[in-house]
Each structure stands twice: as C-alpha cells, then as structure tokens.
Design an enzyme around this catalytic site. Structure first.
Site, PDB file in Angstrom:
ATOM      1  N   LEU A 114       0.547  -1.346  -0.074  1.00 45.52           N
ATOM      2  CA  LEU A 114      -0.022   0.045   0.069  1.00 45.52           C
ATOM      3  C   LEU A 114       1.029   1.007  -0.059  1.00 45.52           C
ATOM      4  CD1 LEU A 114      -2.771  -0.749   2.680  1.00 45.52           C
ATOM      5  CD2 LEU A 114      -3.007  -0.883   0.226  1.00 45.52           C
ATOM      6  N   ASP A 115       0.395   2.149  -0.589  1.00 45.94           N
ATOM      7  CA  ASP A 115       1.240   3.498  -0.473  1.00 45.94           C
ATOM      8  C   ASP A 115       1.452   3.998   0.823  1.00 45.94           C
ATOM      9  OD1 ASP A 115       1.409   3.550  -3.484  1.00 45.94           O
ATOM     10  OD2 ASP A 115      -0.304   4.815  -3.613  1.00 45.94           O
ATOM     11  N   ARG A 116       2.598   4.597   1.185  1.00 47.30           N
ATOM     12  CA  ARG A 116       2.635   5.109   2.393  1.00 47.30           C
ATOM     13  C   ARG A 116       1.356   6.019   3.141  1.00 47.30           C
ATOM     14  NH1 ARG A 116       8.145   7.814   4.990  1.00 47.30           N
ATOM     15  NH2 ARG A 116       7.436   8.389   7.003  1.00 47.30           N
TER      16      ARG A 116
END
Length: 238
Positions: A67-69
């Site tokens: 998942l993106d940060r």
C-alpha cells in the site's frame, strides 16, 4: 505499558494462522523500509511475531503486496516461504479481490461508473506520480476500476465511495478519481482543493476488504474486512 501488550494492541491481527497474518496498516507508515530509515509496518509485524511467539534470531516474513505510504487498510503477510510463493502466484493470477473506500471532494453526477484510463509513471517536483495519457503513449498501461457512491454530505461537499480494482497500477485510484474532478480528501499530490487546518491530515483512502485463496488449505478462501477509521473525514459518514 508492557511492550508485548503495546505491540499486540497496535498490530491486533484480523486473521492469523501458521502461514499468514492479516492486519491493518495505519496511514503515513511505510510498508517496507527505505532510504528514509523510518520504521515500517513490515518491521512492526516482524516484531509482533518475534515477541508473541518468543522467536529467537531472524523472523521470516514475506511481503507479497503493498500500500502507498499515505494509504491505510488491510494487508496480508506470509509467515512461511511456501505461503509467500503461493500468495504471490495468486496475485499474478488476479485471485486477490480488494475493495477500497475513499472520501472524495465533491458530489458525483454518476453514482456508479467504471473508469478506464491509460497511465504512465513519471517523476516531477512532487516525486513519483501517475499521469493519465492517450492510449498510444509510450509505456502507457491500462487502468480499470469500478466505483459506487455510498453516501454524500452536500453541506461539506464530500462523497464516500466504494472502489473495486480490476488492475493494480501505481497510484491508480488517486489519479483516476482526480482525473474526473473528484480528488481524494487529503490528496495534495493529485489536486485536492480543500484547505486543511493541519499539515498531517491523512489521505482518505482505505483498503477495507480482501478476499484471497488460502496458500496452503485447498479450496479455502479467506475474507477479511476492517472497520473504517473513526477519524476525520471518515466519521462524517459513520
């Protein structure tokens, strides 16, 4: 607070057995360590396993998706190499079903739609970004998703969306929603127009559910769903 209780409460797995562990990643936490040196969710999960099971030495943990940060929500990790290999294969074979929820700016005219765009990944002053381009653009890849509007707040001019991915492109949900004029709340990179009181308002994109074949139990599927965060702007719709 006791360190064991603290990390157990923090991770609080939604599902766990000998081969996999499923937990909710908080927003603005790296999935895996990078050059920043910031602590990652991957490290947190390893610490949880090491403490809970009193593991000596290195703990195996397989990272099979990301998942993106700034994005929060459900993630599955492999606790064995066999599980890691089979989960990765299931992802390649599109046997993972992911559902995301997002709070977006504005009231959408189409309450249900399928978005199809061609995207490229590029770098600018904001870092790595995705951009919608024409089909014949070099290195462009097709991105597909479906959304449904679940709730609306006309006064605050916000909508709650359920999103189902058909592809898994870089920043796909963020750029495709921005492209139709409804950037995700908190998404400064893709043009959210809301003026925030603080700089740390998290991106309102949440991986809410995940369904996938169990890596070692034949014909068994795992379905896990998480509660939406009880924080702004999610609590507008709770």
């Amino acid at each position: 607070m006791d360190i064991e209780k603290e990390i157990n409460d923090y991770i609080n797995p939604l599902y766990e057995d000998n081969h996999i562990i499923v937990a909710v990643k908080p927003p603005n936490i790296l999935v895996q360590g990078d050059i920043t040196g910031d602590i990652s969710f991957f490290d947190n999960i390893k610490d949880y396993i090491k403490i809970k099971y009193n593991k000596k030495g290195n703990v195996f943990l397989g990272l099979v998706h990301r998942l993106d940060r700034p994005v929060s929500g459900i993630m599955v990790f492999a606790k064995t190499s066999k599980a890691a290999s089979r989960l990765s294969e299931a992802i390649r074979d599109r046997k993972f079903e992911k559902t995301y929820y997002a709070v977006v700016n504005g009231i959408l005219l189409d309450k249900e739609a399928k978005l199809e765009n061609y995207l490229i990944k590029k770098t600018n002053k904001l870092g790595n970004i995705a951009q919608v381009v024409f089909e014949n653009t070099k290195n462009a890849k097709i991105a597909k998703l479906k959304y449904n509007v679940l709730k609306e707040d006309i006064i605050k001019n916000l909508s709650l969306l359920k999103i189902e991915l058909e592809t898994g492109r870089f920043h796909q949900i963020r750029v495709q929603l921005s492209n139709i004029g409804h950037a995700i709340y908190g998404d400064r990179k893709y043009g959210s127009y809301i003026k925030y009181d603080r700089d740390d308002v998290p991106l309102a994109l949440f991986a809410k559910s995940l369904k996938f074949p169990h890596p070692t139990k034949k014909d068994e599927e795992i379905y896990v769903e998480a509660e939406l965060p009880n924080t702004n702007p999610w609590n507008i719709f709770l």
